[in-house]
Motif scaffolding. Structure first.
Motif, PDB file in Angstrom:
ATOM      1  N   PRO A  39       1.078  -1.258   0.079  1.00 18.17           N
ATOM      2  CA  PRO A  39       0.185   0.100  -0.260  1.00 18.17           C
ATOM      3  C   PRO A  39       0.913   1.086   0.273  1.00 18.17           C
ATOM      4  CG  PRO A  39      -0.574  -1.974   1.501  1.00 18.17           C
ATOM      5  CD  PRO A  39       0.889  -2.269   1.271  1.00 18.17           C
ATOM      6  N   LEU A  40       0.417   2.252  -1.052  1.00 17.33           N
ATOM      7  CA  LEU A  40       1.672   3.319  -0.695  1.00 17.33           C
ATOM      8  C   LEU A  40       1.291   4.125   0.343  1.00 17.33           C
ATOM      9  CD1 LEU A  40      -0.355   4.656  -4.412  1.00 17.33           C
ATOM     10  CD2 LEU A  40       1.588   3.210  -4.296  1.00 17.33           C
ATOM     11  N   ASN A  41       0.410   3.984   0.998  1.00 18.49           N
ATOM     12  CA  ASN A  41       0.542   5.207   2.669  1.00 18.49           C
ATOM     13  C   ASN A  41       1.318   4.204   3.607  1.00 18.49           C
ATOM     14  OD1 ASN A  41      -1.411   2.164   3.302  1.00 18.49           O
ATOM     15  ND2 ASN A  41      -2.845   4.051   3.273  1.00 18.49           N
ATOM     16  N   THR A  42       1.759   3.211   3.325  1.00 17.81           N
ATOM     17  CA  THR A  42       3.516   1.970   3.636  1.00 17.81           C
ATOM     18  C   THR A  42       4.124   3.235   3.658  1.00 17.81           C
ATOM     19  OG1 THR A  42       3.350   0.424   2.555  1.00 17.81           O
ATOM     20  CG2 THR A  42       1.342   0.476   4.722  1.00 17.81           C
ATOM     21  N   ILE A  43       4.572   4.037   2.709  1.00 17.28           N
ATOM     22  CA  ILE A  43       5.551   4.106   1.925  1.00 17.28           C
ATOM     23  C   ILE A  43       5.854   5.796   2.046  1.00 17.28           C
ATOM     24  CG2 ILE A  43       7.004   4.041   0.063  1.00 17.28           C
ATOM     25  CD1 ILE A  43       5.179   2.036  -1.241  1.00 17.28           C
ATOM     26  N   SER A  44       6.730   5.971   3.680  1.00 10.12           N
ATOM     27  CA  SER A  44       6.984   6.964   4.314  1.00 10.12           C
ATOM     28  C   SER A  44       6.676   8.030   3.020  1.00 10.12           C
ATOM     29  CB  SER A  44       7.735   6.680   6.246  1.00 10.12           C
ATOM     30  OG  SER A  44       8.697   6.614   4.993  1.00 10.12           O
ATOM     31  N   GLN A  47       3.585   9.073   0.990  1.00  7.84           N
ATOM     32  CA  GLN A  47       2.398   8.882   1.297  1.00  7.84           C
ATOM     33  C   GLN A  47       1.993  10.341   0.765  1.00  7.84           C
ATOM     34  OE1 GLN A  47       2.162   7.342   4.977  1.00  7.84           O
ATOM     35  NE2 GLN A  47       3.911   8.686   6.128  1.00  7.84           N
ATOM     36  N   ASP A  48       2.607  11.587   1.842  1.00  9.53           N
ATOM     37  CA  ASP A  48       2.154  12.049   1.520  1.00  9.53           C
ATOM     38  C   ASP A  48       1.990  13.079  -0.349  1.00  9.53           C
ATOM     39  OD1 ASP A  48       2.222  12.330   4.470  1.00  9.53           O
ATOM     40  OD2 ASP A  48       4.016  12.879   4.636  1.00  9.53           O
ATOM     41  N   MET A  49       2.562  12.153  -0.539  1.00 14.26           N
ATOM     42  CA  MET A  49       2.492  13.067  -2.241  1.00 14.26           C
ATOM     43  C   MET A  49       1.635  12.498  -3.114  1.00 14.26           C
ATOM     44  SD  MET A  49       6.871  12.819  -2.906  1.00 14.26           S
ATOM     45  CE  MET A  49       6.877  14.193  -4.095  1.00 14.26           C
ATOM     46  N   VAL A  50       0.715  11.865  -2.545  1.00 17.74           N
ATOM     47  CA  VAL A  50      -0.238  10.897  -3.563  1.00 17.74           C
ATOM     48  C   VAL A  50      -1.911  11.551  -2.186  1.00 17.74           C
ATOM     49  CG1 VAL A  50       0.861   8.995  -4.452  1.00 17.74           C
ATOM     50  CG2 VAL A  50       0.030   8.649  -2.261  1.00 17.74           C
ATOM     51  N   LEU A  51      -2.797  11.617  -3.464  1.00 22.31           N
ATOM     52  CA  LEU A  51      -3.798  11.533  -2.827  1.00 22.31           C
ATOM     53  C   LEU A  51      -4.522  10.106  -3.018  1.00 22.31           C
ATOM     54  CD1 LEU A  51      -5.519  14.264  -4.962  1.00 22.31           C
ATOM     55  CD2 LEU A  51      -4.607  14.240  -2.966  1.00 22.31           C
ATOM     56  N   ASN A  52      -3.931   9.059  -3.198  1.00 20.86           N
ATOM     57  CA  ASN A  52      -4.524   7.750  -3.318  1.00 20.86           C
ATOM     58  C   ASN A  52      -3.750   6.448  -2.681  1.00 20.86           C
ATOM     59  OD1 ASN A  52      -2.509   7.872  -5.359  1.00 20.86           O
ATOM     60  ND2 ASN A  52      -3.698   5.713  -6.575  1.00 20.86           N
ATOM     61  N   GLY A  53      -3.766   6.783  -0.944  1.00 24.30           N
ATOM     62  CA  GLY A  53      -3.074   6.015  -0.075  1.00 24.30           C
ATOM     63  C   GLY A  53      -3.247   4.442  -0.160  1.00 24.30           C
ATOM     64  N   GLU A  54      -4.290   4.464   0.004  1.00 19.31           N
ATOM     65  CA  GLU A  54      -5.158   2.978  -0.158  1.00 19.31           C
ATOM     66  C   GLU A  54      -4.167   1.709  -1.401  1.00 19.31           C
ATOM     67  OE1 GLU A  54      -6.546   5.798  -0.662  1.00 19.31           O
ATOM     68  OE2 GLU A  54      -7.484   5.582  -3.205  1.00 19.31           O
ATOM     69  N   ALA A  55      -4.657   2.699  -2.123  1.00 21.81           N
ATOM     70  CA  ALA A  55      -4.230   2.177  -3.774  1.00 21.81           C
ATOM     71  C   ALA A  55      -2.523   1.453  -3.285  1.00 21.81           C
ATOM     72  CB  ALA A  55      -3.618   2.915  -5.140  1.00 21.81           C
ATOM     73  N   ILE A  71      22.439  -8.668  -8.135  1.00 18.25           N
ATOM     74  CA  ILE A  71      21.786  -7.490  -8.803  1.00 18.25           C
ATOM     75  C   ILE A  71      20.296  -7.868  -7.780  1.00 18.25           C
ATOM     76  CG2 ILE A  71      21.021  -7.272 -11.860  1.00 18.25           C
ATOM     77  CD1 ILE A  71      24.375  -6.835 -11.727  1.00 18.25           C
ATOM     78  N   VAL A  72      19.984  -6.976  -8.135  1.00 25.49           N
ATOM     79  CA  VAL A  72      18.355  -7.097  -8.378  1.00 25.49           C
ATOM     80  C   VAL A  72      17.578  -5.770  -9.262  1.00 25.49           C
ATOM     81  CG1 VAL A  72      16.285  -6.188  -6.704  1.00 25.49           C
ATOM     82  CG2 VAL A  72      18.317  -6.135  -5.705  1.00 25.49           C
ATOM     83  N   SER A  73      16.754  -7.190 -10.025  1.00 26.91           N
ATOM     84  CA  SER A  73      16.505  -6.903 -11.720  1.00 26.91           C
ATOM     85  C   SER A  73      14.625  -6.905 -11.400  1.00 26.91           C
ATOM     86  CB  SER A  73      16.366  -7.043 -12.660  1.00 26.91           C
ATOM     87  OG  SER A  73      16.937  -8.014 -12.385  1.00 26.91           O
ATOM     88  N   GLY A  74      14.203  -5.660 -12.304  1.00 26.92           N
ATOM     89  CA  GLY A  74      12.376  -6.137 -11.960  1.00 26.92           C
ATOM     90  C   GLY A  74      11.655  -4.916 -12.738  1.00 26.92           C
ATOM     91  N   TRP A  75      10.976  -4.867 -11.939  1.00 26.59           N
ATOM     92  CA  TRP A  75       9.983  -3.093 -12.085  1.00 26.59           C
ATOM     93  C   TRP A  75       8.804  -3.124 -10.613  1.00 26.59           C
ATOM     94  CZ3 TRP A  75       5.350  -4.461 -11.516  1.00 26.59           C
ATOM     95  CH2 TRP A  75       4.325  -6.123 -12.314  1.00 26.59           C
ATOM     96  N   VAL A  76       8.664  -1.780 -10.514  1.00 27.57           N
ATOM     97  CA  VAL A  76       7.804  -1.467  -9.805  1.00 27.57           C
ATOM     98  C   VAL A  76       6.293  -0.469 -10.340  1.00 27.57           C
ATOM     99  CG1 VAL A  76       7.270   0.295  -8.040  1.00 27.57           C
ATOM    100  CG2 VAL A  76       9.752  -1.014  -7.670  1.00 27.57           C
ATOM    101  N   GLU A  77       5.201  -0.881  -9.893  1.00 29.18           N
ATOM    102  CA  GLU A  77       4.428  -0.395 -10.714  1.00 29.18           C
ATOM    103  C   GLU A  77       3.928   0.180  -9.895  1.00 29.18           C
ATOM    104  OE1 GLU A  77       3.355  -2.379 -14.702  1.00 29.18           O
ATOM    105  OE2 GLU A  77       1.875  -2.988 -13.474  1.00 29.18           O
ATOM    106  N   ALA A  78       2.983   1.546 -10.485  1.00 30.17           N
ATOM    107  CA  ALA A  78       1.779   2.127  -9.182  1.00 30.17           C
ATOM    108  C   ALA A  78       1.047   3.343 -10.192  1.00 30.17           C
ATOM    109  CB  ALA A  78       2.547   3.019  -8.353  1.00 30.17           C
ATOM    110  N   ASP A  79      -0.277   3.142 -10.098  1.00 30.09           N
ATOM    111  CA  ASP A  79      -1.324   4.117 -10.581  1.00 30.09           C
ATOM    112  C   ASP A  79      -1.332   5.260  -9.161  1.00 30.09           C
ATOM    113  OD1 ASP A  79      -1.746   2.783 -13.379  1.00 30.09           O
ATOM    114  OD2 ASP A  79      -3.325   1.524 -12.078  1.00 30.09           O
ATOM    115  N   LEU A  80      -0.041   6.171  -9.471  1.00 29.65           N
ATOM    116  CA  LEU A  80      -0.725   7.054  -8.547  1.00 29.65           C
ATOM    117  C   LEU A  80      -1.481   7.910  -9.107  1.00 29.65           C
ATOM    118  CD1 LEU A  80       3.340   7.563  -8.364  1.00 29.65           C
ATOM    119  CD2 LEU A  80       2.017   6.944  -6.594  1.00 29.65           C
ATOM    120  N   LYS A  81      -2.172   8.418  -7.242  1.00 30.45           N
ATOM    121  CA  LYS A  81      -2.999   9.870  -7.987  1.00 30.45           C
ATOM    122  C   LYS A  81      -2.134  11.233  -7.277  1.00 30.45           C
ATOM    123  CE  LYS A  81      -7.469   8.565  -8.613  1.00 30.45           C
ATOM    124  NZ  LYS A  81      -7.683   8.737  -9.779  1.00 30.45           N
TER     125      LYS A  81
END
Ligand SMILES: [Zn+2]
Length: 178
Positions: A39-44, A47-55, A71-81
């Motif tokens: 959840p975005l609101n667990t990423i300190s 959390q204050d930069m997005v309107l949809n912390g529950e996403a 090595i760390v490889s892969g991706w991170v994805e989010a639909d931020l508001k």
């Protein structure tokens, strides 16, 4: 034969809740891959930069060794508001960030990485907060001043603002009626 052979499905670790602290060197030795969401609101730092912390941010990261390097490889994805800094309305900001990190224990070592890898600097504890990796990736994709494209070009927006009735003018009329 009705038994369900679950062992076939354990190649990738799917997690409802991603681990907080990870040891990238150990994960690389064990060739672990973690797939899950956070959840975005667990990423300190987010959390204050997005309107949809529950996403949630979706994460798919593979740990491996290339020679002696982890090595760390892969991706991170989010639909931020994000909050449009012009009209303060919500601004959809989908992020898909490819992750290519080389694990290092000093800045000098980080400077020796090939250009395709960003340094992931470990302190003496050897563990890192997974949310920090996710935050770094998302922050890179968030603009300094989030703005709708139509807000950024004043031509289209000023017309609709001008045509709207001024609420204070209405109040003034009410006063004069009484
Ligand atoms: Zn706007």
């Amino acid at each position: 034969m009705t038994a369900f052979d679950i062992s076939r499905y354990h190649c990738t670790i799917m997690l409802d809740r991603l681990p907080d602290l990870i040891d990238p060197l150990e994960f690389a030795e064990k060739k672990r891959r973690i797939v899950g969401s956070m959840p975005l609101n667990t990423i300190s730092r987010i959390q204050d930069m997005v309107l949809n912390g529950e996403a949630e941010a979706k994460v798919d990261l593979e740990f491996k060794k290339e020679g002696r390097r982890a090595i760390v490889s892969g991706w991170v994805e989010a639909d931020l508001k994000l909050e449009c800094q012009c009209c303060l309305g919500p601004l959809d900001w989908p992020v898909h960030s490819e992750v290519h990190l080389g694990v290092v224990s000093s800045i000098d070592e980080g400077n020796l990485l090939p250009e395709t890898l960003e340094p992931l600097l470990l302190d003496e504890t050897g563990v890192i907060d997974l949310a920090d990796i996710v935050a770094d990736e998302l922050l890179l994709a968030i603009p300094a001043i989030p703005q709708h494209s139509h807000c950024a070009s004043p031509k289209t927006e000023t017309n609709s603002v001008d045509s709207r009735e001024n609420p204070f003018a209405v109040l003034a009329q009410l006063k004069t009626i009484r």
